[in-house]
Motif scaffolding. Structure first.
Motif, short mmCIF file in Angstrom:
data_model
loop_
_atom_site.label_atom_id
_atom_site.label_comp_id
_atom_site.label_asym_id
_atom_site.label_seq_id
_atom_site.Cartn_x
_atom_site.Cartn_y
_atom_site.Cartn_z
N ASP A 107 0.87 -1.26 -0.02
CA ASP A 107 0.09 -0.13 0.19
C ASP A 107 0.87 1.25 -0.03
O ASP A 107 0.42 2.48 -0.26
CB ASP A 107 -0.87 0.02 1.17
N GLU A 108 2.06 1.00 0.24
CA GLU A 108 3.09 2.34 0.15
C GLU A 108 4.01 2.03 -1.00
O GLU A 108 5.00 1.24 -1.09
CB GLU A 108 3.99 2.35 1.30
N THR A 109 3.68 2.97 -2.07
CA THR A 109 4.31 2.40 -3.37
C THR A 109 5.36 3.67 -3.59
O THR A 109 6.26 3.60 -4.66
CB THR A 109 3.53 2.56 -4.60
N HIS A 166 0.06 14.45 -2.52
CA HIS A 166 -0.55 13.39 -3.31
C HIS A 166 -1.84 13.70 -3.71
O HIS A 166 -2.62 14.37 -3.06
CB HIS A 166 -0.39 11.99 -2.82
N CYS A 226 -6.52 3.66 -10.34
CA CYS A 226 -6.31 2.47 -9.19
C CYS A 226 -6.77 3.22 -7.91
O CYS A 226 -7.10 2.48 -6.83
CB CYS A 226 -5.00 2.31 -9.25
N GLY A 251 -5.76 4.79 -6.14
CA GLY A 251 -4.57 5.04 -5.22
C GLY A 251 -4.01 6.37 -5.24
O GLY A 251 -4.42 7.19 -5.93
N ASP A 252 -3.16 6.92 -4.38
CA ASP A 252 -2.57 8.34 -4.38
C ASP A 252 -1.49 8.40 -5.45
O ASP A 252 -0.69 7.45 -5.76
CB ASP A 252 -1.87 8.64 -2.97
N CYS A 307 2.28 5.83 -8.39
CA CYS A 307 0.87 5.46 -7.77
C CYS A 307 0.90 3.95 -7.88
O CYS A 307 1.61 3.13 -8.20
CB CYS A 307 -0.12 5.84 -8.53
N ASP A 308 -0.48 3.26 -7.58
CA ASP A 308 -0.47 1.84 -7.23
C ASP A 308 -0.81 1.26 -8.95
O ASP A 308 -0.84 -0.04 -8.73
CB ASP A 308 -1.73 1.63 -6.48
#
Length: 54
Positions: free
Chosen positions: A3-5, A18, A24, A26-27, A35-36
């Motif tokens: 979850d932390e990319t 962000h 996705c 995601g941020d 991002c994800d």
């Protein structure tokens, strides 16, 4: 993907925050565009060092 990319350089090189990625949910890192999304991982310190302009 975890979850932390984002790489540590995001904080070190003036990442301004962000925003949400529509694809996705995601941020997206404003500094490196990571991002994800599989096609958009954080490219690491080189992107931060050279800037985001291509």
């Amino acid at each position: 993907m975890d979850d932390e990319t984002y790489c540590d350089e995001c904080a070190d090189y003036g990442c301004a925050g962000h925003e949400l990625c529509d694809k996705c949910a995601g941020d997206i890192c404003n500094e490196c565009d990571g991002c994800d999304c599989p096609e958009s991982p954080c490219p690491g310190y080189i992107a931060h060092y050279t800037g985001t302009d291509l």
